[in-house]
Structure formats: structure tokens, C-alpha cells
Design a protein around this motif. Structure first.
Motif, PDB file in Angstrom:
ATOM      1  N   GLY A  11       0.917  -1.357   0.083  1.00 29.46           N
ATOM      2  CA  GLY A  11      -0.274  -0.149  -0.009  1.00 29.46           C
ATOM      3  C   GLY A  11       0.793   1.256   0.083  1.00 29.46           C
ATOM      4  N   GLU A  12       0.367   2.434   0.292  1.00 29.94           N
ATOM      5  CA  GLU A  12       0.963   3.685   0.208  1.00 29.94           C
ATOM      6  C   GLU A  12       1.860   3.840   1.528  1.00 29.94           C
ATOM      7  N   GLU A  13       3.145   4.254   1.197  1.00 35.35           N
ATOM      8  CA  GLU A  13       3.888   4.616   2.564  1.00 35.35           C
ATOM      9  C   GLU A  13       4.540   6.176   2.268  1.00 35.35           C
ATOM     10  N   VAL A  14       4.794   6.718   3.301  1.00 32.14           N
ATOM     11  CA  VAL A  14       5.225   8.127   3.226  1.00 32.14           C
ATOM     12  C   VAL A  14       6.786   8.050   3.934  1.00 32.14           C
ATOM     13  N   HIS A  15       7.381   8.503   3.009  1.00 36.75           N
ATOM     14  CA  HIS A  15       9.171   8.281   3.346  1.00 36.75           C
ATOM     15  C   HIS A  15       9.506   9.643   3.547  1.00 36.75           C
ATOM     16  N   THR A  16      10.066  10.226   4.766  1.00 34.85           N
ATOM     17  CA  THR A  16      10.817  11.454   4.877  1.00 34.85           C
ATOM     18  C   THR A  16      12.253  11.201   5.008  1.00 34.85           C
TER      19      THR A  16
END
Length: 455
Positions: A147-152
Motif C-alpha cells: 500500500g501507500e507509504e510516506v518516506h521522509t
């Protein structure tokens, strides 16, 4: 406290910059929409298979300690073999022993860089497609298998090619200059196999070129003795990809235009019809980077910032030079990322703009001028002057391929040399004309009124 870097794109520029960042102490993660290139049977569709490694790329690979290990994967190319109707012509690239190019398969080089990056602790996430970029954090949202993941990250590198998703998101809501130009020609890649005896069918240690105004073929050698031939043709027209649709038309075209390929590539018709043509694009954009008040940032490198036509063989080499230059800028400003990114763009953009100009110009040279006797004479004069004055007179091709002189500086120097050469040739022509006229007058002499010759 460790700094985090996020690289979007695991191609040549992305995997190399991941190595540089890991060496500099960053914790590096790479997002790639495709699968692992090391998986069995993987081939990069729609991308050139072969590349010519020159001095700029060599310097970058030497800096990370990978150059020597790549040697078995490369084939040295000491010049061009030009295929003309009356035979073959060899044109050396330079005078010095090291003034050569090295042919390498894109896949082999990419795998070596990914392996090196992993060895240095870089994490690769395969099958992750970018869906959005947040410049304010900065952060990248990617759709992966889970699924969607946020990478900072503190630093985001957009190394995702000519059709960069990062570049598209980076420009939203900003005043951005973007110039994208497609060449009216495309390309297909064909294999020149080894002969039945297992030996190369033609000279292996050279770049092969079949010039022509209605078609162009460039072939790179491979370590197994085969060559990869790239066929460049217009998309439209009777003799373009649109018109060459049946076996008879294809065979007739190659027999008329590139007759020796029928022997070198026994199944040329089948290979040609089995491949879809790919496009060639030039991209110029500005700005390349964005930073936050907290000292974090995003930057584009390689084709994401400056895709060029392949006709000067500098796309990969320029991208590798990007990686090396970015590393030096980070070293010069270790505690000021915004300043480092600004310095990087200032150092590279003017020169990659020049490279785009040179690459388009070299298309005309390869296609048309290699058959011109006047052009070839001028090239020989250029090399002769380089031989006589190796430091003071250096041909443009030598400056581009065999040095790390910035592209803009190389072009400026070549233009000064061209003006000097034009002046010298004009003076020589005038002197030769005057000398010839004098000889004619002396040989005729003058005649007296009675018709007797007076000397």
C-alpha cells in the motif's frame, strides 16, 4: 545524529549517488518502481542497452573504488569504424593510449552499482511507485506492495529519469521552466551475434557507424563478442518506422541502405519487426532543487534534470559527473544543505545545457558529415594540430570524451580553435591561389609585339 537520504530511482545515477551518500555517512533508502534488476530475465525495455564509458564516468567510478572491478565487463573502443558504400574507414578517437571509450551493458553496470550500494548499507525498496512529493518536509509518498507509504528524509534525490515523477511534483505551484523536445527520429536495438565459429563477425574494439541522411546505425561491442546495433530512423515516412512494416520492405531497405548488415545480422528482418521503436528526448528544467527553512532539501540529478540525445555518448557520463559534483558540494558545505544544493545546480546546469546543444549537433555529424571528404580532412587537420601542440590545441571531441573540462568551457575553447583554423585555411588558400597564379604567369612569360616570348 545520522542524516537520512531518500533516492528515487535505482538506475545508474540513482544507485551511484546512493553509494556516494552512504560513503558520506548518510542513511540511504532507494525507491524504485520496477523490480530488482538482479532478478533472472530482467531487461530494461525502452532503454538503450549499451553505453560508452568515457573520462567523466571513469573518474566517478574510480572515486568510489569500483572502476577496476568493472574492467571484465567492458570492451575498449579505440575509434569509429565507419561503414561506407566503398568500404570501411577507421577514425581513431585520439592520440594517447588512454583516449578510448569503454563499451558496457547498462544492465551489468547497474547491477554492479546496486551491489556496491547494498554493500555500503543502502536499503532498496523495489516495486514502489511515487504518487506525491511534499516539498515542505520533504517527503515522498510511494505506492508499494503493502500500500501507500510516506518516506521522509533530510535530502531527497530525484534520479528517476527523463520522465521524472519527482520533477513533476517538485514543480507544482512554482514558477518552473521546463523544455521537453522529442526528436523526430526514434530507435530500435538489434543484436549482431557472434559468428558460427564463435568469433566476432566484425572488428570488436571499435564503435561501428553506418551514416546516412535517411537512417543511421551505431553498434557497440559486447564482452561476449557480439555487438548491439542501434538503428535510428524517422518515425514517419516510407523509409521510417511507420513505412517499414512488412518483411519485404524491411529487407529491401536494409539491402539498399545498409547492405552489409544482411550478412552481419542474418535475422535482421525478424529482429527489426519484433521490436517497437523507442523515443529520444531532450529535457531542460529550472530550478533543479528546493530547500526548507529547517535546512532540508530536494534535488534532481541525471536525466531527471537534463536528459540529452545519445549522439555524443555523454548521458550516463554527465549523470555520473553530477553524482561526483554533488558529493563535492556536500563536502564543501557539510552543515549547510541549501547552500550545497544551490552550489551544485550553479556548477552543473550551464554546462549540461551546452551538452544538450552538442548532443543535438552530433546527431547531424554522425548522420551526414562522416561521409563528407571535406569534413574528414578538417578532422585530420584537427588531430594533426593536436599531435603538434598537445596542450595548446585539443579537439572538441577529445575535450568532451577524454577530459573533465566543463562542457561549456570545452565548447568555448573549440570555437576559438575553429576560428583560428578557419583563418589559417583561408590564408593558406589565398597564398596557394597567388602562388599558382604566379607560376602560370612565369610559365607563359610575356610576348613582344612580334609575337616572340620575352622571359
Amino acid at each position: 545524529m545520522s542524516r537520512h537520504a531518500l533516492v528515487v530511482g535505482s538506475g545508474l545515477a540513482g544507485s551511484l549517488t546512493a553509494v556516494y551518500l552512504a560513503r558520506r555517512g548518510y542513511l540511504v533508502r532507494v525507491l524504485e518502481r520496477r523490480g530488482d534488476p538482479r532478478a533472472p530475465g530482467v531487461r530494461e525495455e525502452g532503454r538503450s542497452i549499451n553505453l560508452g564509458l568515457s573520462q567523466r564516468g571513469i573518474v566517478a567510478l574510480r572515486e568510489i573504488g569500483l572502476l577496476e572491478g568493472l574492467a571484465p565487463l567492458t570492451v575498449p573502443m579505440r575509434g569509429r569504424v565507419v561503414h561506407l558504400p566503398d568500404g570501411l574507414r577507421f577514425q581513431p578517437y585520439g592520440l594517447a593510449e588512454d583516449q578510448i571509450l569503454h563499451s558496457v551493458l547498462r544492465h551489468d553496470l547497474n547491477v554492479a552499482l546496486v551491489d556496491e550500494a547494498e554493500r555500503r548499507g543502502v536499503e532498496f525498496l523495489w516495486g514502489h511507485r511515487v504518487t506525491s512529493v511534499d516539498r515542505a518536509k520533504p517527503a515522498v509518498t510511494a505506492l508499494g506492495p503493502g500500500g501507500e507509504e510516506v518516506h521522509t528524509a533530510d535530502l531527497v534525490i530525484g534520479a528517476d529519469g527523463a520522465f521524472s515523477a519527482v520533477r513533476g511534483h517538485l514543480g507544482r505551484g512554482r514558477r518552473v521552466d521546463l523544455h521537453q523536445e522529442f526528436l523526430e527520429w526514434g530507435y530500435k536495438e538489434l543484436l549482431i551475434p557472434v559468428g558460427d565459429d564463435g568469433r566476432p563477425r566484425t572488428e570488436l574494439r571499435a564503435l561501428h557507424v553506418w551514416p546516412g541522411d535517411d537512417g543511421l546505425i551505431v553498434a557497440h561491442p559486447n564482452a561476449d563478442g557480439s555487438l548491439t546495433a542501434t538503428v535510428f530512423l524517422p518515425f514517419d515516412g516510407e523509409h521510417g518506422f511507420a513505412g517499414l512494416t512488412g518483411p519485404g520492405r524491411v529487407r529491401d531497405f536494409f539491402a539498399r541502405r545498409f547492405p552489409d548488415t544482411l550478412t552481419l545480422i542474418p535475422d535482421v528482418v525478424e529482429q527489426f519487426l519484433d521490436h517497437e521503436p523507442a523515443s529520444l528526448v531532450t529535457v531542460r528544467t529550472s530550478p533543479w532543487h528546493s530547500t526548507t527553512d529547517e535546512g532540508r532539501g530536494i534535488v534532481l540529478i541525471g536525466d531527471a534534470a537534463h536528459a540529452v540525445y545519445p549522439f555524443f555518448g555523454q548521458g550516463m557520463n554527465a549523470a555520473f559527473e553530477d553524482c561526483s559534483t554533488l558529493d563535492r558540494c556536500l563536502a564543501a558545505h557539510p552543515h549547510d544543505l541549501p547552500r550545497a544544493l544551490a552550489a551544485f545546480e550553479a556548477a552543473r546546469k550551464p554546462h549540461t545545457d551546452v551538452l544538450a546543444e552538442l548532443s543535438a549537433r552530433n546527431f547531424v555529424e554522425l548522420r551526414d558529415k562522416l561521409r563528407s571528404p571535406l569534413f574528414l580532412v578538417r578532422k585530420k587537420v584537427d588531430l594533426a594540430l593536436h599531435r603538434l601542440f598537445p596542450r595548446k590545441w585539443v579537439p572538441l571531441y577529445t575535450l568532451i570524451a577524454h577530459t573533465t573540462v566543463p562542457y561549456g568551457d570545452a565548447l568555448a575553447r573549440a570555437r576559438r580553435q575553429d576560428r583560428l583554423l578557419d583563418t589559417a585555411l583561408a590564408a593558406a588558400a589565398t597564398l596557394a591561389g597567388a602562388t599558382l597564379a604566379g607560376l602560370v604567369v612565369r610559365s607563359r612569360g610575356t610576348r613582344s609585339p612580334g609575337g616572340r616570348k620575352v622571359t
